[in-house]
Design an enzyme around this catalytic site. Structure first.
Site, PDB file in Angstrom:
ATOM      1  N   GLU A   1      26.877  47.437  32.827  1.00  0.00           N
ATOM      2  CA  GLU A   1      27.103  46.117  33.399  1.00  0.00           C
ATOM      3  C   GLU A   1      28.312  46.143  34.321  1.00  0.00           C
ATOM      4  O   GLU A   1      28.394  45.395  35.294  1.00  0.00           O
ATOM      5  CB  GLU A   1      27.313  45.092  32.262  1.00  0.00           C
ATOM      6  CG  GLU A   1      27.364  43.663  32.729  1.00  0.00           C
ATOM      7  CD  GLU A   1      27.316  42.666  31.581  1.00  0.00           C
ATOM      8  OE1 GLU A   1      27.852  41.574  31.744  1.00  0.00           O
ATOM      9  OE2 GLU A   1      26.748  42.978  30.520  1.00  0.00           O
TER      10      GLU A   1
ATOM     11  N   ARG B   1      21.562  39.634  34.358  1.00  0.00           N
ATOM     12  CA  ARG B   1      22.799  40.230  34.874  1.00  0.00           C
ATOM     13  C   ARG B   1      22.557  40.881  36.238  1.00  0.00           C
ATOM     14  O   ARG B   1      23.089  41.954  36.542  1.00  0.00           O
ATOM     15  CB  ARG B   1      23.362  41.270  33.890  1.00  0.00           C
ATOM     16  CG  ARG B   1      23.661  40.748  32.503  1.00  0.00           C
ATOM     17  CD  ARG B   1      24.740  39.679  32.490  1.00  0.00           C
ATOM     18  NE  ARG B   1      24.930  39.181  31.147  1.00  0.00           N
ATOM     19  CZ  ARG B   1      24.258  38.161  30.624  1.00  0.00           C
ATOM     20  NH1 ARG B   1      23.375  37.500  31.361  1.00  0.00           N
ATOM     21  NH2 ARG B   1      24.461  37.773  29.391  1.00  0.00           N
TER      22      ARG B   1
ATOM     23  N   SER C   1      31.803  43.375  28.014  1.00  0.00           N
ATOM     24  CA  SER C   1      30.611  44.184  27.738  1.00  0.00           C
ATOM     25  C   SER C   1      30.435  45.247  28.813  1.00  0.00           C
ATOM     26  O   SER C   1      30.293  44.928  29.996  1.00  0.00           O
ATOM     27  CB  SER C   1      29.367  43.291  27.695  1.00  0.00           C
ATOM     28  OG  SER C   1      29.485  42.326  26.671  1.00  0.00           O
TER      29      SER C   1
END
Length: 338
Positions: A334, A164, A238
């Site tokens: 995130e 990520r 998320s």
């Protein structure tokens, strides 16, 4: 090119929180970007590039210029008997692009179906799901530097992809608009069904022979069932990354918490699910006013209607603190916070 002043960003972020841009400009062609940014007005003003707003939490107004990436287009630029190269506009919807690939039997992104956001955001986050990361199919990223007014070309290696993560979140954070991404896709699928949830869904669907369509449909079903629709309840998917910890730390935690799930990453490190950690701390389904944690997925923070970005951020910090106190692990966001 329309330039709006004092423009509401509520419909441009999937959390649905109120925020205002001092100036707002939709960019449909790179030439519009060049023409706009040449003005001296923007040189001393903060600039935010916005895709579909599916990975941002506004905690304040944007006292500057918001550039909405609406550069579209999907074009075959090279093709062989085995592979195809697609040049895709940064403003294209990611899921529509995945469905285009599935429909044309171009393999490599089917496991990434229904991930919200734009194509231009995909390399920034190095989006991933069900054993696949977008870095595996990106050949090149082309971006406009907002300060130097240069068109920059990044090879896959230049992107410095991680979990990520990418160079676009560090050295170039807030300094680029990704105008195109070139994808290298296969005409001979290699199916990724390592995740148990994906295999189980395919079994429920009665799939006997794997196909790109079957894989993408299974992923869509899982994500629809597990994750709230932003059109119905504000969220950005998320909120936290799954933490990656040293093997020794994991082994110590496993002795204390025998049910702790894990996914091997390297010989000396392990990834553990953030959702499990959050749920063990009692946050799943928690609600305080209109800010809360989704009842079906502890990794998703939600806006039930009128929560502010600051209220959601404050809740996320309390969750991080409680996970650290119990497990000695700091969760990393995130979602980008403005």
């Amino acid at each position: 090119m329309p330039l709006e002043e004092h423009y509401s960003l509520k419909k441009h972020n999937t959390f649905g929180v109120e925020a205002c841009a001092r100036y707002f400009a939709p960019i449909r062609q790179m030439e519009e970007l060049e023409e706009l940014l040449i003005a001296d007005l923007w040189k001393s003003m903060p600039t935010l590039v916005l895709g579909e707003g599916s990975n941002i939490l506004f905690t304040r107004d944007v006292d500057g210029l918001v550039l909405k990436n609406e550069i579209k287009g999907i074009a075959v630029i090279r093709e062989t008997a085995d592979e195809v190269w697609l040049k895709v506009g940064g403003g294209e919807n990611w899921h529509r692009f995945v469905m285009f690939c599935v429909g044309n039997q171009y393999a490599g992104v089917e496991n990434l179906a229904l991930i919200p956001g734009s194509v231009g955001a995909s390399p920034v986050q190095n989006i991933g799901a069900y054993g696949v990361e977008v870095k595996e199919v990106i050949e090149k990223v082309v971006a406009w530097h907002l300060e130097t007014h240069e068109l920059l070309h990044f090879s896959n290696a230049d992107c410095a992809f991680g979990y990520r993560d990418s160079v676009f979140k560090h050295a170039y954070q807030g300094r680029l608009m990704i105008v195109w991404v070139v994808f290298r896709l296969s005409k001979h699928p290699v199916f990724h069904t390592e995740y148990a949830a994906l295999r189980e869904e395919l079994e429920r669907m009665g799939v006997k022979t794997l196909s790109l369509k079957a894989i993408s449909e299974a992923v869509i079903r899982i994500r629809t069932r597990k994750l709230p629709d932003p059109a119905k309840i504000g969220n950005a998917g998320s909120f936290f990354k799954n933490p990656q910890i040293p093997l020794a730390q994991y082994q110590a935690l496993k002795q204390q918490f025998p049910d702790l799930p894990s996914f091997p990453v390297h010989a000396d490190s392990v990834k553990i699910p953030a959702a499990w950690l959050i749920e063990q701390c009692g946050w799943k389904g928690y609600r305080e006013g209109d800010a809360g944690v989704h009842s079906q997925q502890a990794l998703v923070l939600v806006n039930y209607g009128k929560a502010t970005g600051k209220q959601i951020l404050d809740l996320s910090e309390r969750i991080r603190q409680s996970v650290h106190e119990r497990f000695g692990v700091w969760l990393e966001r995130e979602v980008n916070v403005w």
